[in-house]
Structure formats: structure tokens, C-alpha cells
Design a protein around this motif. Structure first.
Motif, PDB file in Angstrom:
ATOM      1  N   GLU A  98       0.831  -1.206   0.000  1.00  0.00           N
ATOM      2  CA  GLU A  98       0.000   0.000   0.000  1.00  0.00           C
ATOM      3  C   GLU A  98       0.866   1.256   0.000  1.00  0.00           C
ATOM      4  O   GLU A  98       0.388   2.355  -0.242  1.00  0.00           O
ATOM      5  CB  GLU A  98      -0.932   0.007   1.213  1.00  0.00           C
ATOM      6  CG  GLU A  98      -0.187   0.083   2.537  1.00  0.00           C
ATOM      7  CD  GLU A  98      -1.083  -0.229   3.724  1.00  0.00           C
ATOM      8  OE1 GLU A  98      -1.087  -1.412   4.133  1.00  0.00           O
ATOM      9  OE2 GLU A  98      -1.782   0.676   4.204  1.00  0.00           O
ATOM     10  N   CYS A  99       2.168   1.029   0.313  1.00  0.00           N
ATOM     11  CA  CYS A  99       3.126   2.143   0.289  1.00  0.00           C
ATOM     12  C   CYS A  99       4.456   1.556  -0.176  1.00  0.00           C
ATOM     13  O   CYS A  99       4.622   0.327  -0.257  1.00  0.00           O
ATOM     14  CB  CYS A  99       3.248   2.768   1.674  1.00  0.00           C
ATOM     15  SG  CYS A  99       3.874   1.611   2.880  1.00  0.00           S
ATOM     16  N   GLY A 103       6.055  -4.628   0.053  1.00  0.00           N
ATOM     17  CA  GLY A 103       5.253  -5.098  -1.085  1.00  0.00           C
ATOM     18  C   GLY A 103       5.816  -6.345  -1.736  1.00  0.00           C
ATOM     19  O   GLY A 103       5.077  -7.151  -2.296  1.00  0.00           O
ATOM     20  N   ARG A 227      -1.898   0.365  -7.464  1.00  0.00           N
ATOM     21  CA  ARG A 227      -2.708   0.468  -6.243  1.00  0.00           C
ATOM     22  C   ARG A 227      -4.140   0.973  -6.509  1.00  0.00           C
ATOM     23  O   ARG A 227      -4.987   0.941  -5.626  1.00  0.00           O
ATOM     24  CB  ARG A 227      -2.032   1.404  -5.228  1.00  0.00           C
ATOM     25  CG  ARG A 227      -0.642   0.955  -4.814  1.00  0.00           C
ATOM     26  CD  ARG A 227      -0.057   1.809  -3.701  1.00  0.00           C
ATOM     27  NE  ARG A 227       1.309   1.387  -3.390  1.00  0.00           N
ATOM     28  CZ  ARG A 227       2.397   2.135  -3.683  1.00  0.00           C
ATOM     29  NH1 ARG A 227       2.250   3.332  -4.234  1.00  0.00           N
ATOM     30  NH2 ARG A 227       3.608   1.674  -3.400  1.00  0.00           N
ATOM     31  N   LYS A 240     -12.499  -2.586  -2.375  1.00  0.00           N
ATOM     32  CA  LYS A 240     -11.244  -2.701  -1.598  1.00  0.00           C
ATOM     33  C   LYS A 240     -10.050  -2.546  -2.540  1.00  0.00           C
ATOM     34  O   LYS A 240      -9.958  -3.276  -3.539  1.00  0.00           O
ATOM     35  CB  LYS A 240     -11.153  -4.064  -0.913  1.00  0.00           C
ATOM     36  CG  LYS A 240     -12.184  -4.313   0.197  1.00  0.00           C
ATOM     37  CD  LYS A 240     -11.751  -5.529   1.045  1.00  0.00           C
ATOM     38  CE  LYS A 240     -12.845  -5.952   2.000  1.00  0.00           C
ATOM     39  NZ  LYS A 240     -13.866  -6.801   1.290  1.00  0.00           N
ATOM     40  N   SER A 241      -9.175  -1.615  -2.223  1.00  0.00           N
ATOM     41  CA  SER A 241      -7.972  -1.397  -3.055  1.00  0.00           C
ATOM     42  C   SER A 241      -7.092  -2.634  -3.077  1.00  0.00           C
ATOM     43  O   SER A 241      -6.881  -3.257  -2.029  1.00  0.00           O
ATOM     44  CB  SER A 241      -7.133  -0.252  -2.471  1.00  0.00           C
ATOM     45  OG  SER A 241      -7.846   0.933  -2.569  1.00  0.00           O
ATOM     46  N   VAL A 243      -3.985  -3.912  -2.704  1.00  0.00           N
ATOM     47  CA  VAL A 243      -2.649  -3.601  -2.177  1.00  0.00           C
ATOM     48  C   VAL A 243      -2.263  -4.705  -1.198  1.00  0.00           C
ATOM     49  O   VAL A 243      -3.134  -5.463  -0.739  1.00  0.00           O
ATOM     50  CB  VAL A 243      -2.616  -2.232  -1.450  1.00  0.00           C
ATOM     51  CG1 VAL A 243      -2.805  -1.073  -2.415  1.00  0.00           C
ATOM     52  CG2 VAL A 243      -3.630  -2.181  -0.317  1.00  0.00           C
ATOM     53  N   ASN A 244      -1.001  -4.792  -0.856  1.00  0.00           N
ATOM     54  CA  ASN A 244      -0.502  -5.799   0.101  1.00  0.00           C
ATOM     55  C   ASN A 244      -0.870  -7.217  -0.311  1.00  0.00           C
ATOM     56  O   ASN A 244      -1.250  -8.039   0.531  1.00  0.00           O
ATOM     57  CB  ASN A 244      -1.028  -5.500   1.519  1.00  0.00           C
ATOM     58  CG  ASN A 244      -0.638  -4.111   1.993  1.00  0.00           C
ATOM     59  OD1 ASN A 244       0.429  -3.597   1.618  1.00  0.00           O
ATOM     60  ND2 ASN A 244      -1.479  -3.473   2.785  1.00  0.00           N
TER      61      ASN A 244
END
Ligand SMILES: NS(=O)(=O)c1ccc(C(=O)O)c(S(=O)(=O)NCCc2ccccc2)c1
Ligand SMILES: [Zn+2]
Length: 262
Positions: A98-99, A103, A227, A240-241, A243-244
Motif C-alpha cells: 500500500e506504500c 510489497g 494500487r 477494496k484497493s 494492495v498488500n
């Protein structure tokens, strides 16, 4: 964790998959402790021959986005490296955070990267279908490439531009003439290799992992588009994005990671 019959693989919470994997003593991903890797002079340079015309589609499978290749002929192959046989490219995909702080699935001396590319190949000398190979000991070979945030990756942009069209789980768009070789680092002679598993269900222990020592660079904006993808389908209320979408690291269980370089 390896002594017990079942290893508890802390699956990513969104997975409904099995929490334990029967007899899982060669699970992936892992941390590569550089000083514990063993140089093997028998390891050869990788030989990739990818035909961009075998690129067929790009789709959101609710876990990552996959770029799929026609693997009904031997047009896009991986040979050499630690491999004895010829392997056919069937798809590539990524894992990201997510950042930018995390990842990747694999780490090097515990170092996390913002994302990791996986090029999935299956042993076409021994098996006639991916679905067969995925269940066999030496069935798959996956090349892992770490991504770092830096300058824009010109070759990746064509793929980034296609992502808004597959924002939701289940969406597919035609995608042609993409040469995955453009996503490999300049130096593909230096890599680590070990025997592991898929990092998504069915987590089968059929993968020869080939992790590139050299990373590639992509821009912050290009990663931001990754993302913008969603885990959820267009019908679901809560978007829901995506990510992760990485698995937590697994125990080495006495395995040796070999290196092609000193
Ligand atoms: N991180 S990884 O390289 O282990 C990996 C991740 C995702 C997938 C996938 O298909 O989604 C794959 S896959 O293309 O190998 N498919 C695995 C699930 C599958 C098994 C049998 C038939 C179809 C799909 C691999
Ligand atoms: Zn993967």
C-alpha cells in the motif's frame, strides 16, 4: 514449523484458502540471507526467448493482475539457469504494498522492496499442460524481479495504461505484442535459486525459484496505478484497493539457496 506435519502459513487475511499446507517444508516466499547462500559454478546464465506475439490478455483475478501468454506452442521459453528442461511462459504478475516501504514477497537480508514481478513458466519437456505441471516436483520455474521506485519504466507504461480497464476483479482486456523481456534487469546472469512453492493457493511445492540480484526501476506514479486496482468486483458494495497482495515469509526448513555469482 517444518517438523510438524502442517506448517501454519499466515495467509493474507483476504484469502479464504487453507491455513495449513500438508507437509509444507518447501514453501515460498523466503528471506534470502546472502551470506548463507552457496555459490554454484554449475549454474548457467538464463536463456529467455519471448515472442511478444504470444501475449494474449491482461486480467484482474481478484488477487493480482495477470498478463497471459499463449502457451500452446514453444514460442516463449525459458532455458538454462538452474533448469535442465525447457519451460514455457504462461503468465506474469506482480505483488505490491500500500506504500513503497513494503510489497515484495521475497526479501534479501530482510530488505523489502515496494513490489516484485513474477514470470511463471511450466516444464513443457515433461508435461503437456500447465495444470499438470503445477502439481509436479519440477513442474514450474518462476523468475522473480524486485522493483524499486525511481525513474519511469518506459516498457512498463503500456501495461500501466491498460490497468484502468481492468480495475475490478474479473475484468479482462485483450493485450497484445508485449515483450516481457523489457521487464528483466540488464544483468540476468546474477541470481539466487531455491526450490519452493506457489505463494498463492494451491501453494503447491512445484517451483524452481530464480530471484534476480539486480532490480528494475519504476516510477512512483506507475506504482500508484497498480494500487488503483481493486480486489472487488463491480457488483460488490465495498470497493477494496488491491494492495498488500503478498504472502508472509515461510520457514527455510533447511533448504540451501544457491547463487550464480560470488
Ligand atoms: N506468486 S506465484 O508465482 O506463486 C503465483 C501467483 C498467482 C498465480 C495465479 O494463477 O493467480 C500463479 S499461477 O499462475 O501459477 N496459478 C496458480 C493457481 C492455479 C493452479 C492450477 C491451475 C490454475 C491456476 C502463481
Ligand atoms: Zn507471484
Amino acid at each position: 514449523a517444518c517438523s510438524s506435519k502442517y506448517v501454519l502459513s499466515q495467509m493474507h487475511p483476504m484469502w479464504q484458502g487453507p491455513l495449513a499446507v500438508p507437509g509444507g517444508d518447501r514453501q515460498s516466499p523466503i528471506d534470502i540471507t546472502v551470506r548463507k547462500s552457496v555459490f554454484d559454478s554449475e549454474l548457467k546464465p538464463l536463456v529467455t526467448n519471448y515472442d511478444p506475439n504470444t501475449c494474449q490478455q491482461i486480467w484482474n483475478n481478484g488477487y493480482s493482475f495477470l498478463v497471459e501468454y499463449d502457451d500452446t506452442t514453444d514460442k516463449s521459453t525459458l532455458k538454462g539457469g538452474p533448469l535442465k528442461d525447457s519451460f514455457r511462459l504462461c503468465q506474469f504478475h506482480f505483488h505490491w504494498g500500500e506504500c513503497n516501504a513494503w510489497g515484495s514477497e521475497h526479501t534479501v537480508d530482510r530488505r523489502l522492496y515496494p513490489a516484485e514481478l513474477h514470470l511463471v513458466h511450466w516444464n513443457s519437456d515433461k508435461y503437456s499442460l500447465f495444470e499438470e505441471a503445477v502439481m509436479e516436483d519440477n513442474g514450474l520455474a518462476v523468475i522473480g524481479v524486485f522493483l524499486k521506485v525511481g525513474k519511469r519504466h518506459e516498457g512498463l507504461q503500456k501495461l500501466v495504461d491498460a490497468l484502468p480497464a481492468i480495475r475490478h476483479k474479473g475484468s479482462v482486456v485483450e493485450f497484445n505484442r508485449f515483450d516481457p523481456a523489457c521487464l528483466l534487469p540488464i544483468n540476468t546472469d546474477d541470481y539466487w535459486t531455491y526450490h519452493g512453492s506457489l505463494t498463492t493457493p494451491p501453494l503447491t511445492e512445484s517451483v524452481s525459484w530464480i530471484i534476480m540480484k539486480q532490480h528494475i526501476e519504476v516510477s512512483h506514479d506507475q506504482l500508484a496505478v497498480f494500487r488503483s486496482l481493486l480486489f472487488t468486483s463491480a457488483e460488490e458494495e465495498a470497493q477494496k484497493s488491491m494492495v498488500n497482495n503478498f504472502r508472509v515469509q515461510q520457514a527455510l526448513c533447511g533448504r540451501t539457496v544457491r547463487s550464480s555469482f560470488t
